[in-house]
Design a protein around this motif. Structure first.
Motif, PDB file in Angstrom:
ATOM      1  N   ALA A 217       6.229  19.741  -0.451  1.00 18.07           N
ATOM      2  CA  ALA A 217       5.830  19.259   0.875  1.00 18.07           C
ATOM      3  C   ALA A 217       5.516  17.776   0.762  1.00 18.07           C
ATOM      4  O   ALA A 217       5.155  17.286  -0.317  1.00 18.07           O
ATOM      5  N   LEU A 218       5.639  17.070   1.877  1.00 17.78           N
ATOM      6  CA  LEU A 218       5.515  15.617   1.850  1.00 17.78           C
ATOM      7  C   LEU A 218       4.772  15.118   3.082  1.00 17.78           C
ATOM      8  O   LEU A 218       5.137  15.456   4.211  1.00 17.78           O
ATOM      9  N   LEU A 219       3.730  14.330   2.856  1.00 22.44           N
ATOM     10  CA  LEU A 219       3.067  13.592   3.920  1.00 22.44           C
ATOM     11  C   LEU A 219       3.550  12.150   3.814  1.00 22.44           C
ATOM     12  O   LEU A 219       3.412  11.520   2.763  1.00 22.44           O
ATOM     13  N   THR A 220       4.129  11.608   4.880  1.00 20.30           N
ATOM     14  CA  THR A 220       4.735  10.285   4.800  1.00 20.30           C
ATOM     15  C   THR A 220       4.645   9.557   6.131  1.00 20.30           C
ATOM     16  O   THR A 220       4.654  10.192   7.192  1.00 20.30           O
ATOM     17  N   ASN A 221       4.552   8.245   6.073  1.00 18.67           N
ATOM     18  CA  ASN A 221       4.656   7.439   7.279  1.00 18.67           C
ATOM     19  C   ASN A 221       6.122   7.362   7.715  1.00 18.67           C
ATOM     20  O   ASN A 221       7.016   7.846   7.023  1.00 18.67           O
ATOM     21  N   PHE A 222       6.367   6.729   8.843  1.00 19.95           N
ATOM     22  CA  PHE A 222       7.731   6.504   9.319  1.00 19.95           C
ATOM     23  C   PHE A 222       8.265   5.210   8.703  1.00 19.95           C
ATOM     24  O   PHE A 222       7.546   4.211   8.622  1.00 19.95           O
ATOM     25  N   HIS A 223       9.526   5.233   8.289  1.00 22.61           N
ATOM     26  CA  HIS A 223      10.073   4.149   7.481  1.00 22.61           C
ATOM     27  C   HIS A 223      11.166   3.367   8.203  1.00 22.61           C
ATOM     28  O   HIS A 223      11.744   3.823   9.194  1.00 22.61           O
ATOM     29  N   LEU A 224      11.451   2.200   7.653  1.00 21.71           N
ATOM     30  CA  LEU A 224      12.465   1.314   8.213  1.00 21.71           C
ATOM     31  C   LEU A 224      13.844   1.962   8.213  1.00 21.71           C
ATOM     32  O   LEU A 224      14.174   2.724   7.295  1.00 21.71           O
ATOM     33  N   PRO A 225      14.666   1.659   9.223  1.00 16.84           N
ATOM     34  CA  PRO A 225      16.066   2.114   9.168  1.00 16.84           C
ATOM     35  C   PRO A 225      16.767   1.527   7.940  1.00 16.84           C
ATOM     36  O   PRO A 225      16.380   0.479   7.437  1.00 16.84           O
ATOM     37  N   ARG A 226      17.769   2.227   7.448  1.00 18.36           N
ATOM     38  CA  ARG A 226      18.639   1.732   6.390  1.00 18.36           C
ATOM     39  C   ARG A 226      17.857   1.353   5.123  1.00 18.36           C
ATOM     40  O   ARG A 226      18.202   0.402   4.425  1.00 18.36           O
ATOM     41  N   SER A 227      16.802   2.120   4.818  1.00 11.75           N
ATOM     42  CA  SER A 227      15.945   1.815   3.671  1.00 11.75           C
ATOM     43  C   SER A 227      15.995   2.940   2.635  1.00 11.75           C
ATOM     44  O   SER A 227      16.359   4.081   2.942  1.00 11.75           O
ATOM     45  N   THR A 228      15.607   2.618   1.412  1.00 12.93           N
ATOM     46  CA  THR A 228      15.556   3.634   0.358  1.00 12.93           C
ATOM     47  C   THR A 228      14.505   4.697   0.663  1.00 12.93           C
ATOM     48  O   THR A 228      14.655   5.852   0.256  1.00 12.93           O
ATOM     49  N   LEU A 229      13.450   4.312   1.372  1.00  6.98           N
ATOM     50  CA  LEU A 229      12.395   5.281   1.705  1.00  6.98           C
ATOM     51  C   LEU A 229      12.894   6.310   2.712  1.00  6.98           C
ATOM     52  O   LEU A 229      12.616   7.505   2.589  1.00  6.98           O
ATOM     53  N   LEU A 230      13.638   5.851   3.699  1.00  9.55           N
ATOM     54  CA  LEU A 230      14.220   6.793   4.659  1.00  9.55           C
ATOM     55  C   LEU A 230      15.256   7.679   3.964  1.00  9.55           C
ATOM     56  O   LEU A 230      15.364   8.872   4.270  1.00  9.55           O
ATOM     57  N   ALA A 231      15.997   7.118   3.006  1.00  7.15           N
ATOM     58  CA  ALA A 231      16.958   7.922   2.242  1.00  7.15           C
ATOM     59  C   ALA A 231      16.247   9.034   1.492  1.00  7.15           C
ATOM     60  O   ALA A 231      16.727  10.174   1.440  1.00  7.15           O
ATOM     61  N   LEU A 232      15.085   8.731   0.913  1.00  8.86           N
ATOM     62  CA  LEU A 232      14.313   9.752   0.194  1.00  8.86           C
ATOM     63  C   LEU A 232      13.876  10.863   1.143  1.00  8.86           C
ATOM     64  O   LEU A 232      14.001  12.055   0.813  1.00  8.86           O
ATOM     65  N   VAL A 233      13.340  10.498   2.298  1.00  5.44           N
ATOM     66  CA  VAL A 233      12.891  11.507   3.255  1.00  5.44           C
ATOM     67  C   VAL A 233      14.062  12.363   3.727  1.00  5.44           C
ATOM     68  O   VAL A 233      13.945  13.584   3.870  1.00  5.44           O
TER      69      VAL A 233
ATOM     70  N   ALA B 277       0.826  -1.205   0.000  1.00  2.00           N
ATOM     71  CA  ALA B 277       0.000   0.000   0.000  1.00  2.00           C
ATOM     72  C   ALA B 277       0.861   1.256   0.000  1.00  2.00           C
ATOM     73  O   ALA B 277       1.941   1.270   0.593  1.00  2.00           O
ATOM     74  N   PRO B 278       0.395   2.328  -0.654  1.00  2.75           N
ATOM     75  CA  PRO B 278       1.020   3.639  -0.468  1.00  2.75           C
ATOM     76  C   PRO B 278       0.549   4.168   0.891  1.00  2.75           C
ATOM     77  O   PRO B 278      -0.478   4.835   1.007  1.00  2.75           O
ATOM     78  N   THR B 279       1.299   3.838   1.926  1.00  3.45           N
ATOM     79  CA  THR B 279       0.773   3.872   3.288  1.00  3.45           C
ATOM     80  C   THR B 279       0.427   5.263   3.810  1.00  3.45           C
ATOM     81  O   THR B 279      -0.406   5.388   4.707  1.00  3.45           O
ATOM     82  N   ALA B 280       1.045   6.308   3.269  1.00  8.03           N
ATOM     83  CA  ALA B 280       0.685   7.655   3.726  1.00  8.03           C
ATOM     84  C   ALA B 280      -0.772   7.970   3.422  1.00  8.03           C
ATOM     85  O   ALA B 280      -1.392   8.802   4.084  1.00  8.03           O
ATOM     86  N   GLY B 281      -1.328   7.297   2.428  1.00  8.82           N
ATOM     87  CA  GLY B 281      -2.721   7.528   2.063  1.00  8.82           C
ATOM     88  C   GLY B 281      -3.716   6.790   2.918  1.00  8.82           C
ATOM     89  O   GLY B 281      -4.926   7.056   2.842  1.00  8.82           O
TER      90      GLY B 281
ATOM     91  N   GLY C  98       1.071   2.459  10.952  1.00  6.36           N
ATOM     92  CA  GLY C  98       1.424   3.408  11.996  1.00  6.36           C
ATOM     93  C   GLY C  98       1.028   4.834  11.682  1.00  6.36           C
ATOM     94  O   GLY C  98       0.153   5.108  10.854  1.00  6.36           O
ATOM     95  N   ASP C  99       1.684   5.784  12.360  1.00  5.52           N
ATOM     96  CA  ASP C  99       1.366   7.203  12.263  1.00  5.52           C
ATOM     97  C   ASP C  99       2.141   7.852  11.123  1.00  5.52           C
ATOM     98  O   ASP C  99       2.858   7.174  10.380  1.00  5.52           O
ATOM     99  N   CYS C 100       2.007   9.168  11.005  1.00  6.84           N
ATOM    100  CA  CYS C 100       2.610   9.849   9.841  1.00  6.84           C
ATOM    101  C   CYS C 100       3.242  11.181  10.235  1.00  6.84           C
ATOM    102  O   CYS C 100       3.137  11.633  11.379  1.00  6.84           O
ATOM    103  N   MET C 101       3.875  11.789   9.242  1.00  7.00           N
ATOM    104  CA  MET C 101       4.581  13.057   9.441  1.00  7.00           C
ATOM    105  C   MET C 101       4.304  13.953   8.232  1.00  7.00           C
ATOM    106  O   MET C 101       4.344  13.489   7.086  1.00  7.00           O
ATOM    107  N   LEU C 102       4.013  15.206   8.474  1.00  7.59           N
ATOM    108  CA  LEU C 102       3.839  16.206   7.422  1.00  7.59           C
ATOM    109  C   LEU C 102       5.064  17.097   7.423  1.00  7.59           C
ATOM    110  O   LEU C 102       5.316  17.811   8.398  1.00  7.59           O
ATOM    111  N   ILE C 103       5.825  17.043   6.341  1.00 15.66           N
ATOM    112  CA  ILE C 103       7.061  17.823   6.209  1.00 15.66           C
ATOM    113  C   ILE C 103       6.838  18.947   5.209  1.00 15.66           C
ATOM    114  O   ILE C 103       6.411  18.710   4.084  1.00 15.66           O
ATOM    115  N   ARG C 104       7.134  20.170   5.629  1.00 12.65           N
ATOM    116  CA  ARG C 104       6.993  21.291   4.686  1.00 12.65           C
ATOM    117  C   ARG C 104       7.957  22.408   5.043  1.00 12.65           C
ATOM    118  O   ARG C 104       8.670  22.336   6.024  1.00 12.65           O
TER     119      ARG C 104
END
Length: 372
Positions: A323-339, A202-206, A366-372
């Protein structure tokens, strides 16, 4: 900054997370999740609920959603093999039962899929797998990179292959959710705006949005548009290289219609912020912008269907997303690298540490974060 990113090691994207904060179940209400508001320019953090989102928006944003729909991509079958091999002491059990797990990763043609197969090493070209009571069959037609196999599916009754996959398949919950999928996950592990089947995650932020939240946002004058990125191996494939620059992203198919690219270009021209809901939206938008630049187009980004192979990590120059709405991601992952590329590694890891200390729930449910 760019030189620094080229030398960034995987352990630079590490943080401590107690296992108890990895969400195993969704909340009863989608919008009851927490939202951490993160002002990236100054690193300021403020705790909210997701239900507060409409009131946190400026009112002139353009929000972009990923309308992909998760398919029941995990299948369990049994071997009808043509390449019998003597079992070893460690594999004797699986040969006695002949059980096979197939995880569909990408559709190539109407009846053909790339898939991860377990046990994989013994599944040679020509092997067949039966599902259900034998009404669905798959043949391994080739072997590929990353342990992938290409499978050709055939229906052995009057129903179509897609109908069998939908009925026999299981929702592919991530491995950090330590339970079997349940009937409720078929609806809850989808966004309320999911339309286009093809994703294996899933695109989990949604997942936090409700129809009521979307209506509040629209009624406030905020514009919403959609694209499709079929979440696949590129999103959750682990980084095996020691440095980020050595990692190769697996392609994911995306499609951005003109009714999305045109509002984005108007918003950019008017100086309005473009808010991506999820890292998959970021990847699709920035890949389309990269295509526009590479082709010499005067457009900000190109409409149409293409493959996203872009790996976004610190040092990347964002062309579209503000701006980015995103969930919290795994350590050492490409998703965390993007954020981290979007908001700065030190700021992001500080935000994650705050979320851990404040008891936020992490990852897909889980929960999410709004970055702007």
């Amino acid at each position: 900054m760019l030189l620094e990113s080229l030398l960034m090691r995987l352990d630079d994207l590490d943080y401590h997370l107690p296992a108890s904060q990895i969400a195993q179940e969704p909340l009863d209400r989608r919008d009851a999740s927490r939202l951490l508001l993160f002002a990236r320019s100054i690193g300021a953090l403020k705790d909210h609920l997701f239900a507060d989102l409409p009131g946190l928006l400026r009112g002139d944003e353009l929000i972009v959603l990923n309308n992909t729909r998760v398919i029941p991509a995990r299948l369990f079958g049994r071997r009808a093999g043509v390449h019998a091999q003597p079992p070893s002491r460690t594999t004797r059990g699986e040969y006695l039962t002949g059980k096979v797990e197939v995880f569909l990763t990408r559709q190539i043609e109407p009846q053909m899929w790339e898939a991860l197969v377990r046990p994989g090493r013994k599944m040679q070209t020509g092997e067949r797998v039966l599902f259900g009571e034998g009404e669905l069959e798959a043949e391994v037609t080739s072997r590929g990179e990353l342990g992938l196999r290409t499978l050709r599916f055939v229906s052995r009754d009057t129903c179509g292959v897609q109908e069998h996959l939908e009925r026999l398949g299981h929702i592919p919950l991530p491995p950090y959710i330590h339970r079997h999928d349940e009937a409720a996950d078929r609806e809850r592990y989808q966004t309320v705006f999911a339309k286009q089947p093809g994703a294996i995650a899933a695109p989990t932020a949604g997942l936090h949005f409700t129809p009521e939240i979307l209506e509040k946002i629209r009624s406030s004058g905020v514009e919403i548009c959609e694209l499709t990125l079929d979440v696949g191996l590129g999103t959750f494939q682990p980084v095996h290289a020691e440095t980020l620059e050595d990692h190769v992203m697996h392609a994911e198919t995306y499609e951005i219609p003109e009714q999305t690219t045109q509002p984005i270009q108007r918003a950019r021209a008017a100086g309005r912020p473009i808010l991506a809901v999820g890292t998959t939206v970021v990847r699709a938008l920035e890949a389309a912008a990269h295509r526009a630049t590479e082709s010499g187009s005067a457009e900000l980004l190109l409409a149409g269907k293409a493959d996203a192979r872009l790996f976004i990590y610190p040092g990347f120059k964002f062309r579209v997303v503000d701006a980015l709405l995103t969930n919290f991601h795994l350590p050492r992952s490409t998703l965390l690298a993007l954020v981290c590329a979007f908001a700065g590694r030190e700021n992001v890891l500080a935000a994650y540490n705050h979320a851990v200390q404040a008891g936020y729930r992490f990852y897909s449910y889980g929960d999410c974060m709004l970055i702007r």
